[in-house]
Design an enzyme around this catalytic site. Structure first.
Site, PDB file in Angstrom:
ATOM      1  N   ARG A  61      29.521  22.569  15.984  1.00  0.00           N
ATOM      2  CA  ARG A  61      29.870  21.156  15.769  1.00  0.00           C
ATOM      3  C   ARG A  61      31.343  20.950  15.431  1.00  0.00           C
ATOM      4  O   ARG A  61      31.908  19.914  15.714  1.00  0.00           O
ATOM      5  CB  ARG A  61      29.011  20.606  14.634  1.00  0.00           C
ATOM      6  CG  ARG A  61      27.557  20.491  15.020  1.00  0.00           C
ATOM      7  CD  ARG A  61      26.667  20.321  13.824  1.00  0.00           C
ATOM      8  NE  ARG A  61      26.558  21.551  13.041  1.00  0.00           N
ATOM      9  CZ  ARG A  61      25.698  21.732  12.059  1.00  0.00           C
ATOM     10  NH1 ARG A  61      24.883  20.774  11.711  1.00  0.00           N
ATOM     11  NH2 ARG A  61      25.647  22.873  11.400  1.00  0.00           N
ATOM     12  N   LYS A 185      15.061  34.446  12.764  1.00  0.00           N
ATOM     13  CA  LYS A 185      14.097  34.126  11.729  1.00  0.00           C
ATOM     14  C   LYS A 185      14.716  33.152  10.734  1.00  0.00           C
ATOM     15  O   LYS A 185      15.946  33.054  10.724  1.00  0.00           O
ATOM     16  CB  LYS A 185      13.618  35.391  11.031  1.00  0.00           C
ATOM     17  CG  LYS A 185      14.737  36.114  10.235  1.00  0.00           C
ATOM     18  CD  LYS A 185      14.198  37.174   9.342  1.00  0.00           C
ATOM     19  CE  LYS A 185      13.971  36.709   7.944  1.00  0.00           C
ATOM     20  NZ  LYS A 185      15.156  36.705   7.069  1.00  0.00           N
ATOM     21  N   ASP A 214      14.002  40.031  15.058  1.00  0.00           N
ATOM     22  CA  ASP A 214      13.854  40.510  13.685  1.00  0.00           C
ATOM     23  C   ASP A 214      14.713  41.757  13.632  1.00  0.00           C
ATOM     24  O   ASP A 214      14.364  42.786  14.219  1.00  0.00           O
ATOM     25  CB  ASP A 214      12.389  40.842  13.394  1.00  0.00           C
ATOM     26  CG  ASP A 214      12.197  41.253  11.953  1.00  0.00           C
ATOM     27  OD1 ASP A 214      12.907  42.186  11.509  1.00  0.00           O
ATOM     28  OD2 ASP A 214      11.358  40.660  11.260  1.00  0.00           O
ATOM     29  N   HIS A 215      15.850  41.676  12.973  1.00  0.00           N
ATOM     30  CA  HIS A 215      16.818  42.768  13.116  1.00  0.00           C
ATOM     31  C   HIS A 215      16.286  44.106  12.608  1.00  0.00           C
ATOM     32  O   HIS A 215      16.791  45.154  12.981  1.00  0.00           O
ATOM     33  CB  HIS A 215      18.166  42.402  12.478  1.00  0.00           C
ATOM     34  CG  HIS A 215      18.205  42.494  10.990  1.00  0.00           C
ATOM     35  ND1 HIS A 215      17.707  41.525  10.168  1.00  0.00           N
ATOM     36  CD2 HIS A 215      18.691  43.461  10.163  1.00  0.00           C
ATOM     37  CE1 HIS A 215      17.892  41.883   8.910  1.00  0.00           C
ATOM     38  NE2 HIS A 215      18.488  43.059   8.870  1.00  0.00           N
ATOM     39  N   LYS A 219      16.671  48.621  13.982  1.00  0.00           N
ATOM     40  CA  LYS A 219      17.201  49.744  13.195  1.00  0.00           C
ATOM     41  C   LYS A 219      16.689  51.058  13.789  1.00  0.00           C
ATOM     42  O   LYS A 219      15.522  51.165  14.158  1.00  0.00           O
ATOM     43  CB  LYS A 219      16.775  49.610  11.726  1.00  0.00           C
ATOM     44  CG  LYS A 219      17.473  48.442  11.016  1.00  0.00           C
ATOM     45  CD  LYS A 219      17.128  48.398   9.546  1.00  0.00           C
ATOM     46  CE  LYS A 219      17.608  47.111   8.894  1.00  0.00           C
ATOM     47  NZ  LYS A 219      18.979  47.151   8.414  1.00  0.00           N
ATOM     48  N   GLU A 253      17.039  45.547  -2.528  1.00  0.00           N
ATOM     49  CA  GLU A 253      18.432  45.158  -2.280  1.00  0.00           C
ATOM     50  C   GLU A 253      19.154  44.996  -3.605  1.00  0.00           C
ATOM     51  O   GLU A 253      18.533  44.593  -4.599  1.00  0.00           O
ATOM     52  CB  GLU A 253      18.479  43.807  -1.559  1.00  0.00           C
ATOM     53  CG  GLU A 253      17.827  43.809  -0.211  1.00  0.00           C
ATOM     54  CD  GLU A 253      18.089  42.481   0.490  1.00  0.00           C
ATOM     55  OE1 GLU A 253      19.066  42.408   1.235  1.00  0.00           O
ATOM     56  OE2 GLU A 253      17.328  41.532   0.256  1.00  0.00           O
ATOM     57  N   ASP A 272      11.306  35.554   3.238  1.00  0.00           N
ATOM     58  CA  ASP A 272      12.607  36.060   3.701  1.00  0.00           C
ATOM     59  C   ASP A 272      12.485  37.484   4.245  1.00  0.00           C
ATOM     60  O   ASP A 272      13.129  37.841   5.230  1.00  0.00           O
ATOM     61  CB  ASP A 272      13.598  36.028   2.526  1.00  0.00           C
ATOM     62  CG  ASP A 272      15.017  36.364   2.959  1.00  0.00           C
ATOM     63  OD1 ASP A 272      15.467  35.805   3.974  1.00  0.00           O
ATOM     64  OD2 ASP A 272      15.679  37.196   2.286  1.00  0.00           O
ATOM     65  N   HIS A 277      10.128  41.287   8.234  1.00  0.00           N
ATOM     66  CA  HIS A 277      10.616  42.666   8.307  1.00  0.00           C
ATOM     67  C   HIS A 277       9.533  43.681   7.876  1.00  0.00           C
ATOM     68  O   HIS A 277       9.292  44.680   8.538  1.00  0.00           O
ATOM     69  CB  HIS A 277      11.829  42.873   7.393  1.00  0.00           C
ATOM     70  CG  HIS A 277      12.984  41.960   7.674  1.00  0.00           C
ATOM     71  ND1 HIS A 277      13.256  41.451   8.921  1.00  0.00           N
ATOM     72  CD2 HIS A 277      13.954  41.470   6.864  1.00  0.00           C
ATOM     73  CE1 HIS A 277      14.345  40.683   8.860  1.00  0.00           C
ATOM     74  NE2 HIS A 277      14.782  40.682   7.626  1.00  0.00           N
ATOM     75  N   LYS A 377      15.390  41.345  -4.626  1.00  0.00           N
ATOM     76  CA  LYS A 377      16.854  41.283  -4.702  1.00  0.00           C
ATOM     77  C   LYS A 377      17.258  41.710  -6.105  1.00  0.00           C
ATOM     78  O   LYS A 377      16.473  41.638  -7.038  1.00  0.00           O
ATOM     79  CB  LYS A 377      17.330  39.861  -4.433  1.00  0.00           C
ATOM     80  CG  LYS A 377      17.037  39.425  -2.996  1.00  0.00           C
ATOM     81  CD  LYS A 377      18.165  38.606  -2.415  1.00  0.00           C
ATOM     82  CE  LYS A 377      17.887  38.161  -1.001  1.00  0.00           C
ATOM     83  NZ  LYS A 377      18.458  39.044   0.017  1.00  0.00           N
TER      84      LYS A 377
HETATM   85  C1  BG6 Z   1      17.706  39.137   6.127  1.00  0.00           C
HETATM   86  C2  BG6 Z   1      17.430  38.349   4.884  1.00  0.00           C
HETATM   87  O1  BG6 Z   1      16.753  38.878   7.104  1.00  0.00           O
HETATM   88  O2  BG6 Z   1      17.693  40.528   5.817  1.00  0.00           O
HETATM   89  C3  BG6 Z   1      18.421  38.673   3.798  1.00  0.00           C
HETATM   90  O3  BG6 Z   1      17.486  36.960   5.181  1.00  0.00           O
HETATM   91  C4  BG6 Z   1      18.450  40.157   3.555  1.00  0.00           C
HETATM   92  O4  BG6 Z   1      18.096  37.985   2.600  1.00  0.00           O
HETATM   93  C5  BG6 Z   1      18.652  40.916   4.856  1.00  0.00           C
HETATM   94  O5  BG6 Z   1      19.513  40.428   2.651  1.00  0.00           O
HETATM   95  C6  BG6 Z   1      18.503  42.403   4.640  1.00  0.00           C
HETATM   96  O6  BG6 Z   1      18.862  43.076   5.811  1.00  0.00           O
HETATM   97  P1  BG6 Z   1      19.409  44.565   5.770  1.00  0.00           P
HETATM   98  O7  BG6 Z   1      19.594  44.936   7.182  1.00  0.00           O
HETATM   99  O8  BG6 Z   1      20.659  44.526   4.950  1.00  0.00           O
HETATM  100  O9  BG6 Z   1      18.331  45.355   5.076  1.00  0.00           O
END
Ligand code: BG6
Length: 535
Positions: A61, A185, A214-215, A219, A253, A272, A277, A377
């Protein structure tokens, strides 16, 4: 047109280059684009994994120009890319493929002008003296990848506008190119909203054009779970309730909400991390062997696991679910604020920043085997690990007094990706002293190379049309379905006080009790306390 017709899985495509494409990133001025997407695309470019002809168009934007946008991305690369140095010549080449398109997500005119921009970009390439053939450029114009890196409330609107501008190529057998969409996501907020979003998107795009990202699935060690289980003869025969006592999965984390208060407060640790994940990790550990490596075959098996998860009824949530919220504390000698003191977190919020659950899978393989999952977290270290705890040996011979430690296979997703097997050995000497020892495998030590970032793998997969590492609509819905009673159970308690844990600890004590009452303990916590006591 379908993404599947041109799809190639990673083995088939090892030596092939993808065809030319244009990628449009919605939300191009956002954090995800700067931190993850552009560094991943740059790395793919450096490795020569992208075709000669491709373009990246940032759609956002804010007012900006192509040059201005490139400059911002260059700055972000310096800040976020895990590279020793950016090669100026390579960057110049890469940056020449990047363009900026200013428009509002809900303004259809912006999509018509995007169409025009896509054509202009292709024409610009055609005028290059050493440019590719016209045929390639037509392909470039026609292979379209849309990345929705925006807040989720824009997803449906963007999809509608893409359809209005005819950029979805859906239901058209005449198109020669492909059009695919990557959706970040969170996919929905609960079962109902996920279903609604699925229905909305699948009206415009076919399922095989949709890549719900979903990253975690990108991995390296997560992908290696399938190899570990199905490329080795020794694990599969013991991968069941006869030999496995229980499974623990931890995603811990050290970071807090990092200025994402408004998003995080409506999401919490469950939505989250756990609902997406961690469910993928659980499904990959627990799934049956698929009969092939085709995307849908693998995903069929994952869905079966999610469907077999025993629903936790409302009244049992207190026995099987522990929520917590971090209070102020110390992490790595740094004083950090509590969740309620974080920027833009609503006063008195009862959103969880930690959740632990005990899940049971009601199928033959896993009957009676608990899966303990936790994520939080502001925990003491950043670790994602799966621990497979094997059953004890019989109480005879060396274990007559039942003191031998169990075998544990630890699969480390991050950091220091690898695996460790704990087993028993005799201490040298005259006495029969038995202690646990470790067999260790580490990616870095073995391969002496950095593992690629998850986004590199996943973006390349979409360009090739391989959906194996993406979430299918029924997978998303099966996962939400499992969490609905938990959401409802916790929601009714939301007005109550949520247990807190000091930042820098392993979560509320109630999470330890979840295992202690089953005569078990969190293995990672135990190891870290042991290390701490030794130091
Ligand atoms: C994201 C979450 O999907 O994954 C974050 O929204 C989180 O809150 C992150 O910190 C963690 O990813 P990674 O790859 O650092 O474990």
């Amino acid at each position: 047109m379908s993404g599947m017709e041109t799809s190639k899985n990673s083995k088939e495509r090892a030596y092939s280059k993808p065809s030319p494409f244009s990628m449009v990133i919605f939300g191009a001025s956002g954090d995800l684009t700067h931190r993850k997407l552009i560094p991943a695309l740059y790395n793919l470019h450096v490795q020569g994994l992208l075709p000669e002809d491709y373009s990246i168009i940032g759609f956002a934007r804010r007012d900006n120009t192509d040059e201005g946008f490139r400059g911002q991305l260059r700055d972000a690369m310096e800040k976020y890319a895990s590279l020793d140095a950016i090669d100026p010549a390579v960057w110049t080449d890469f940056a020449s493929k990047i363009f900026y398109h200013q428009a509002n997500f809900d303004d259809v005119q912006g999509y018509y002008s995007l169409r025009q921009k896509l054509e202009d970009v292709a024409d610009r390439g055609m005028r290059r003296p050493d440019g590719p053939s016209r045929q390639c450029l037509l392909d470039l114009k026609q292979n379209l990848l849309f990345y929705l890196a925006t807040p989720p409330n824009y997803f449906s609107g963007i999809v509608d506008r893409l359809e209005q501008a005819g950029l979805n190529y859906c239901h058209s057998n005449k198109q020669e190119g492909w059009s695919r969409i990557i959706i970040e996501k969170p996919f929905g907020h609960d079962l109902q909203s996920a279903r609604k979003l699925n229905a909305h998107i699948t009206r415009v795009f076919n399922e095989d054009q949709i890549f719900r990202i979903d990253h975690y699935l990108g991995k390296e060690t997560v992908q290696n779970l399938l190899v570990l289980r199905f490329a080795n003869a020794i694990f599969e025969p013991i991968w069941n309730h006869k030999y496995i006592d229980h499974v623990q999965i931890t995603v811990s984390e050290t970071v807090g909400v990092e200025g994402r208060g408004p998003y995080y407060d409506t999401s919490g640790a469950m939505r989250d991390i756990m609902q997406n994940h961690m469910m993928h990790l659980l499904a990959l550990v627990a799934m049956e062997p698929p009969f092939s490596l085709q995307a849908n075959t693998v995903r069929d098996e994952k869905v079966q696991v999610l469907k077999a998860l025993r629903r936790i009824p409302d009244e049992c949530t207190s026995k099987c679910v522990v929520r917590g919220q971090y209070a102020a504390g110390v992490i790595k000698d740094q004083q950090v604020p509590g969740y309620l003191q974080e920027e833009r977190v609503p006063e008195g919020s009862t959103t969880e920043t930690f959740i632990a659950i005990k899940a049971m899978i009601d199928n033959w393989r896993w009957a009676g085997v608990p899966f303990y999952l936790r994520t939080g977290k502001r925990m003491p270290s950043r670790i994602t690990e799966i621990d497979i705890h094997f059953k004890p040996v019989p109480q005879v011979l060396f274990n007559a007094d039942n003191t031998l430690k169990h075998n544990i296979l630890s699969i480390r997703i991050q950091p220091n990706d690898g695996m460790t097997m704990r087993f028993q050995v005799k201490v040298p000497g005259q006495a029969m002293n038995i202690v646990p020892a470790k067999m260790d495998f580490s990616y870095v030590d073995t391969f002496d190379q950095k593992t690629p970032d998850a986004y590199e793998r996943l973006i390349l997969d979409t360009i090739f049309g391989d959906a194996t590492l993406f979430t299918r609509s029924d997978e998303v819905e099966a996962s939400w379905d499992f969490f609905m009673p938990i959401i409802q159970g916790c929601h009714s308690k939301n007005t109550e006080k949520i247990p807190t844990y000091p930042a820098g600890s392993w979560g509320p004590t109630e999470a330890d009790d979840l295992l202690i009452k089953d005569n078990r303990f969190w293995y990672l916590t135990y190891r870290s306390l042991k290390r701490y006591n030794r130091s």
